[in-house]
Enzyme design. Structure first.
Site, short mmCIF file in Angstrom:
data_model
loop_
_atom_site.label_atom_id
_atom_site.label_comp_id
_atom_site.label_asym_id
_atom_site.label_seq_id
_atom_site.Cartn_x
_atom_site.Cartn_y
_atom_site.Cartn_z
N SER A 1 73.20 42.40 -18.85
CA SER A 1 72.08 43.04 -19.56
C SER A 1 71.12 41.93 -19.57
O SER A 1 71.25 40.51 -19.76
CB SER A 1 72.52 43.33 -21.07
N GLU B 1 85.13 48.14 -17.60
CA GLU B 1 84.80 47.48 -18.71
C GLU B 1 85.01 48.65 -20.03
O GLU B 1 85.50 48.24 -21.11
CB GLU B 1 83.29 47.07 -18.89
#
Length: 411
Positions: A121, A248
């Site tokens: 991110s 994830e």
């Protein structure tokens, strides 16, 4: 992970585990030495290939090994502390790494000698991760063939990442960066393994609403990454990243829990132990959430059975959605149940924790920390799209920027 005709069965795995315990008694063998021996014996994750911590056995047989080790009070590898490595980096390295990369990284990762973090991110690329702007430029002379195996030539990386769990503890990171701005955003990304101790890597804490600094922002300034630490082909980083992201979401939302494990446990215990707090309305809400939590737990068991047959799919996104919603609803109910007491928070200090502990803290902490569950590991809005399109088969949302070169996008 496919298994071959010579894969060991439960009896052989039990025998191998007892041999490991006899040759390396947990009571007299150092923790790290025992874990290394377990990895070398193929008993770390039995479904991995031989030589990489496994034996090519069915994934479901890991429970046989774990039961024998638990009965002998053998040490584990503290999986919560190294969850990013185990749940995200390892399956990606196994699927896309060269044999040299697998042999270099998987053993210390599993043993816990090297902690991992995730550099995905960015401040301008969270939900739309493919819009990331961190650049990786290859030094001249390294070649640029997309199918070339990792080899000579270094990459120079510049950019900023954010919301990075464990960056203050990590030795290595999985990193995606833009290697070709002339291609559309999903096509010009490559995937790297980044040394967090390399010159130019700066980690800064991000203080959260809980008062802690569990997350970090990471600045990359002329960070040099050898091409040997590229995972997958040049320009195929988005495809590689999908393996990471799917794993994830399974690791966040699909962890194995006992009945009343997770958030529902503390509030159920409070309800039983403190009858003076009970009301009819809260009783009905607790019953509903207890059932929802149990449904999610059993669905997670079904999902893990599916994983035995192959890679995680979009179902993990549904589990992560349920995990976020349940945590927020249950923690809100707990605060209401406790009334004024639920607003207290005894350890409001700037800490740099190794682990996120939902159950060993105050109700106020759980309420505040659960707000992040619908962001981390993919926002709930993005996951709803994934479930709609890939599970339910609904039409995709219009995306007008998919075929536009990244450099021409408005940012």
């Amino acid at each position: 992970m496919p298994t071959g005709p010579d894969a060991p069965d439960a009896a052989e795995l039990r025998s191998r585990t007892r041999k490991l315990l006899a040759e390396h008694p947990p009571a007299t063998t150092g923790r790290t030495d025992f874990l290394r021996a377990r990895f070398d014996a193929g008993l770390a994750w039995v479904h991995y290939p031989a030589g990489l911590g496994g034996l090519g056995a069915p994934r479901s047989l890991q429970a046989v090994v774990d039961a024998e080790l638990a009965a002998a009070d053998a040490p584990d590898n503290d999986p919560r502390r190294i969850g990013i490595g185990l749940g995200m980096a390892a399956p990606t390295i196994l699927r896309y790494g060269t044999r040299a990369q697998q042999e270099r990284f998987l053993r210390p990762l599993w043993v816990g000698e090297e902690v991992w973090c995730q550099l995905f991110s960015e401040p301008g690329a969270g939900s739309d991760l493919a819009a990331l702007g961190t650049r990786a430029v290859r030094e001249s002379g390294g070649g640029s063939g997309g199918d070339a195996a990792p080899g000579s030539g270094d990459w120079i990386v510049n950019g900023q990442k954010v919301w990075t769990s464990s960056a203050h503890l990590a030795r290595w990171a999985i990193l995606i960066a833009r290697t070709d701005p002339d291609l559309p955003k999903h096509q010009g990304i490559s995937y790297f393994l980044c040394d967090m101790t390399a010159p130019g890597v700066e980690v800064r804490p991000l203080r959260q609403i809980t008062g802690e600094a569990e997350f970090n922002e990471v600045f990359l300034t002329d960070v040099r990454i050898p091409d040997a630490h590229r995972l997958g082909a040049i320009g195929e980083g988005w495809k590689v990243a999908q393996t990471t992201l799917m794993n994830e979401r399974v690791s966040i939302g699909g962890a194995r829990l006992p009945r009343e494990g997770g958030m529902i446990g503390p509030v159920s215990a409070t309800w039983r132990e403190r009858p003076e707090l009970r009301t009819h309305d809260l009783h009905q809400r607790l019953l509903t959430l207890w059932v929802e939590a149990e449904v999610a737990r059993l669905t997670g068991e079904r999902l893990r059975q599916q994983l035995v047959a192959g890679q995680p799919g979009p179902e993990g996104s549904g589990m992560k959605l349920a995990f976020a919603w349940l945590n927020q609803e249950i923690s809100g109910l707990e605060v209401e149940l406790l009334g004024e007491e639920g607003l207290s928070y005894s350890d409001w200090t700037l800490r740099r924790p190794e682990l996120v502990d939902f159950t060993g803290r105050d109700a106020g902490y759980r309420y505040l920390r659960s707000k992040g569950n619908s962001i981390e590991g993919g926002t709930s809005e993005v996951l709803l799209n994934i479930v709609a399109e890939r599970v339910l088969g609904l039409p995709s949302e219009p995306r007008n920027d998919k075929d536009v070169p990244w450099k021409d996008l408005t940012r």
